[in-house]
Design an enzyme around this catalytic site. Structure first.
Site, PDB file in Angstrom:
ATOM      1  N   ARG A 197     -20.023   9.368  25.434  1.00 47.44           N
ATOM      2  CA  ARG A 197     -21.145  10.103  24.861  1.00 47.44           C
ATOM      3  C   ARG A 197     -21.609   9.325  23.636  1.00 47.44           C
ATOM      4  O   ARG A 197     -20.815   8.625  22.994  1.00 47.44           O
ATOM      5  CB  ARG A 197     -20.729  11.515  24.454  1.00 47.44           C
ATOM      6  CG  ARG A 197     -20.203  12.377  25.608  1.00 47.44           C
ATOM      7  CD  ARG A 197     -19.721  13.721  25.080  1.00 47.44           C
ATOM      8  NE  ARG A 197     -19.279  14.613  26.152  1.00 47.44           N
ATOM      9  CZ  ARG A 197     -18.014  14.692  26.565  1.00 47.44           C
ATOM     10  NH1 ARG A 197     -17.071  13.955  25.991  1.00 47.44           N
ATOM     11  NH2 ARG A 197     -17.686  15.516  27.549  1.00 47.44           N
ATOM     12  N   LYS A 251     -15.130  16.088  23.241  1.00 45.91           N
ATOM     13  CA  LYS A 251     -15.387  17.483  22.894  1.00 45.91           C
ATOM     14  C   LYS A 251     -14.082  18.276  22.846  1.00 45.91           C
ATOM     15  O   LYS A 251     -13.180  18.067  23.655  1.00 45.91           O
ATOM     16  CB  LYS A 251     -16.335  18.108  23.923  1.00 45.91           C
ATOM     17  CG  LYS A 251     -17.767  17.583  23.844  1.00 45.91           C
ATOM     18  CD  LYS A 251     -18.668  18.322  24.804  1.00 45.91           C
ATOM     19  CE  LYS A 251     -20.123  17.869  24.667  1.00 45.91           C
ATOM     20  NZ  LYS A 251     -21.020  18.595  25.592  1.00 45.91           N
ATOM     21  N   HIS A 305     -28.354   9.044  26.800  1.00 52.54           N
ATOM     22  CA  HIS A 305     -27.414   9.880  27.572  1.00 52.54           C
ATOM     23  C   HIS A 305     -27.508   9.594  29.066  1.00 52.54           C
ATOM     24  O   HIS A 305     -26.531   9.774  29.795  1.00 52.54           O
ATOM     25  CB  HIS A 305     -27.683  11.360  27.302  1.00 52.54           C
ATOM     26  CG  HIS A 305     -26.546  12.252  27.716  1.00 52.54           C
ATOM     27  ND1 HIS A 305     -25.287  12.148  27.177  1.00 52.54           N
ATOM     28  CD2 HIS A 305     -26.473  13.252  28.630  1.00 52.54           C
ATOM     29  CE1 HIS A 305     -24.487  13.050  27.737  1.00 52.54           C
ATOM     30  NE2 HIS A 305     -25.185  13.732  28.618  1.00 52.54           N
ATOM     31  N   ARG A 365     -24.824   7.288  30.368  1.00 51.38           N
ATOM     32  CA  ARG A 365     -23.540   7.915  30.738  1.00 51.38           C
ATOM     33  C   ARG A 365     -23.636   8.513  32.132  1.00 51.38           C
ATOM     34  O   ARG A 365     -22.711   8.394  32.939  1.00 51.38           O
ATOM     35  CB  ARG A 365     -23.187   8.976  29.699  1.00 51.38           C
ATOM     36  CG  ARG A 365     -21.938   9.798  30.007  1.00 51.38           C
ATOM     37  CD  ARG A 365     -21.623  10.678  28.809  1.00 51.38           C
ATOM     38  NE  ARG A 365     -20.948  11.904  29.163  1.00 51.38           N
ATOM     39  CZ  ARG A 365     -19.625  12.045  29.243  1.00 51.38           C
ATOM     40  NH1 ARG A 365     -18.845  11.013  29.020  1.00 51.38           N
ATOM     41  NH2 ARG A 365     -19.087  13.220  29.540  1.00 51.38           N
ATOM     42  N   HIS A 371     -14.415  15.502  30.984  1.00 49.37           N
ATOM     43  CA  HIS A 371     -14.855  16.859  31.309  1.00 49.37           C
ATOM     44  C   HIS A 371     -13.663  17.813  31.315  1.00 49.37           C
ATOM     45  O   HIS A 371     -12.625  17.504  31.908  1.00 49.37           O
ATOM     46  CB  HIS A 371     -15.516  16.899  32.689  1.00 49.37           C
ATOM     47  CG  HIS A 371     -16.885  16.293  32.705  1.00 49.37           C
ATOM     48  ND1 HIS A 371     -17.502  15.853  33.867  1.00 49.37           N
ATOM     49  CD2 HIS A 371     -17.771  16.049  31.706  1.00 49.37           C
ATOM     50  CE1 HIS A 371     -18.693  15.374  33.568  1.00 49.37           C
ATOM     51  NE2 HIS A 371     -18.882  15.484  32.273  1.00 49.37           N
ATOM     52  N   TYR A 390     -22.242  15.293  39.984  1.00 49.28           N
ATOM     53  CA  TYR A 390     -22.570  13.922  40.347  1.00 49.28           C
ATOM     54  C   TYR A 390     -22.501  13.691  41.856  1.00 49.28           C
ATOM     55  O   TYR A 390     -23.080  12.734  42.359  1.00 49.28           O
ATOM     56  CB  TYR A 390     -21.670  12.935  39.609  1.00 49.28           C
ATOM     57  CG  TYR A 390     -21.979  12.923  38.132  1.00 49.28           C
ATOM     58  CD1 TYR A 390     -23.133  12.320  37.649  1.00 49.28           C
ATOM     59  CD2 TYR A 390     -21.150  13.569  37.218  1.00 49.28           C
ATOM     60  CE1 TYR A 390     -23.448  12.338  36.299  1.00 49.28           C
ATOM     61  CE2 TYR A 390     -21.454  13.592  35.871  1.00 49.28           C
ATOM     62  CZ  TYR A 390     -22.608  12.973  35.426  1.00 49.28           C
ATOM     63  OH  TYR A 390     -22.917  13.010  34.096  1.00 49.28           O
TER      64      TYR A 390
END
Length: 298
Positions: A151, A174, A242, A245, A268, A277
């Protein structure tokens, strides 16, 4: 207590206990500030006593200001979190949670770009930079996004202690979750070239990527550089930092990567986030089919 005191506690809770990013903390504190502006009292009890109707009025007012579904959904999530925190502070944690459904969002597919376009984008950004070291910097950042799937906030959080890059890099994403990502030679070389040209020597406790005046590089500066290069290459507006990515993920999946491995590389928390995806890749295959099949060309 004043509104400022409440907001300071809320922001500290988000950053320290919930490990939210600085951007999320600012956004959630702003949502809470708008809610507090409409309350006659400034204490946790007053916030804790709010109900679904109060939140509905707040969202209606924001709708009148023109925010869309996505912004309204984020605002509701922030307000629910703020209310739950207020109830803990006021000793009302056992109270029935507010049940208010947000707007239904249509989840769009990520828009990847081709491998050639990804590399060309990084090269053109470097070519049109005001100074060679700035061009090397922006190219290194973009290759970290496309070559390692970072990211943009993760790339900009690297510090001097992270260089020289090895074959792998420990990335904190994250929620403070750490993952290990492989680093391709082209990415290592780009970062090394930037570090060699940067006017400010790398320091372990300072950001690796610096702005023109030596401060931390902002996401906005990278986005502006990409926007300029996008026009030169004739790429669509969806070709953002972004999107690199997204392209990393889509191209790996197309090359045979399994979803679990891809989930780990992207950081994730849920496999559901990675499964999108598979739809991207299917959409790309269908587009290829439609452009190549004789019947589709008739």
């Amino acid at each position: 207590m004043s509104n400022a005191d409440l907001l300071e506690e809320w922001g500290a809770h988000l950053a320290r206990n919930r490990r939210r990013s600085p951007h999320t903390v600012r956004a959630y504190v702003a949502c809470a500030a708008r809610l507090l502006d409409n309350l006659p009292e400034s204490d946790w009890g007053a916030v804790a006593r709010l109900d679904a109707q109060a939140l509905r009025r707040q969202l209606a007012a924001r709708r009148m200001e023109g925010i869309g579904n996505a912004s309204a959904a984020r605002e509701l999530s922030a307000l629910k979190g703020f209310l739950a925190f207020a109830r803990e502070k006021a000793g009302m944690a056992e109270a029935e949670p507010v049940r208010l459904r947000g707007p239904r969002l249509k989840k769009g597919l990520p828009r990847p770009i081709t491998p050639d376009d990804a590399i060309n984008l990084a090269d053109v950004v470097a070519e049109f930079a005001e100074e060679p070291w700035i061009g090397a910097r922006d190219r290194a950042v973009l290759l970290l996004l496309y070559g390692a799937g970072l990211r943009i906030a993760e790339a900009l959080s690297l510090t001097g202690k992270d260089i020289p890059l090895g074959e792998t890099l420990a990335v904190t994403g994250k929620g403070g979750k750490q993952r290990i990502v492989p680093i391709l030679p082209i990415v290592r070389e780009a970062v090394a070239a930037y570090a060699a040209q940067c006017p400010w020597p790398a320091q372990a406790d300072l950001p690796l990527f610096r702005g023109a005046k030596g401060g931390p590089l902002s996401q906005g500066m990278v986005q502006k550089a990409v926007a300029r290069a996008r026009l030169v290459l004739g790429l669509p507006a969806t070709a953002t930092p972004h999107a690199l990515r997204h392209s990393f993920a889509t191209h790996l999946l197309g090359a045979g990567a399994d979803l679990r491995s891809l989930q780990e590389l992207l950081g994730h928390a849920s496999l559901d986030s990675t499964q999108i995806y598979t739809k991207v890749d299917a959409a790309r295959m269908l587009e290829t089919y439609r452009s190549a099949h004789p019947r589709e060309r008739d």
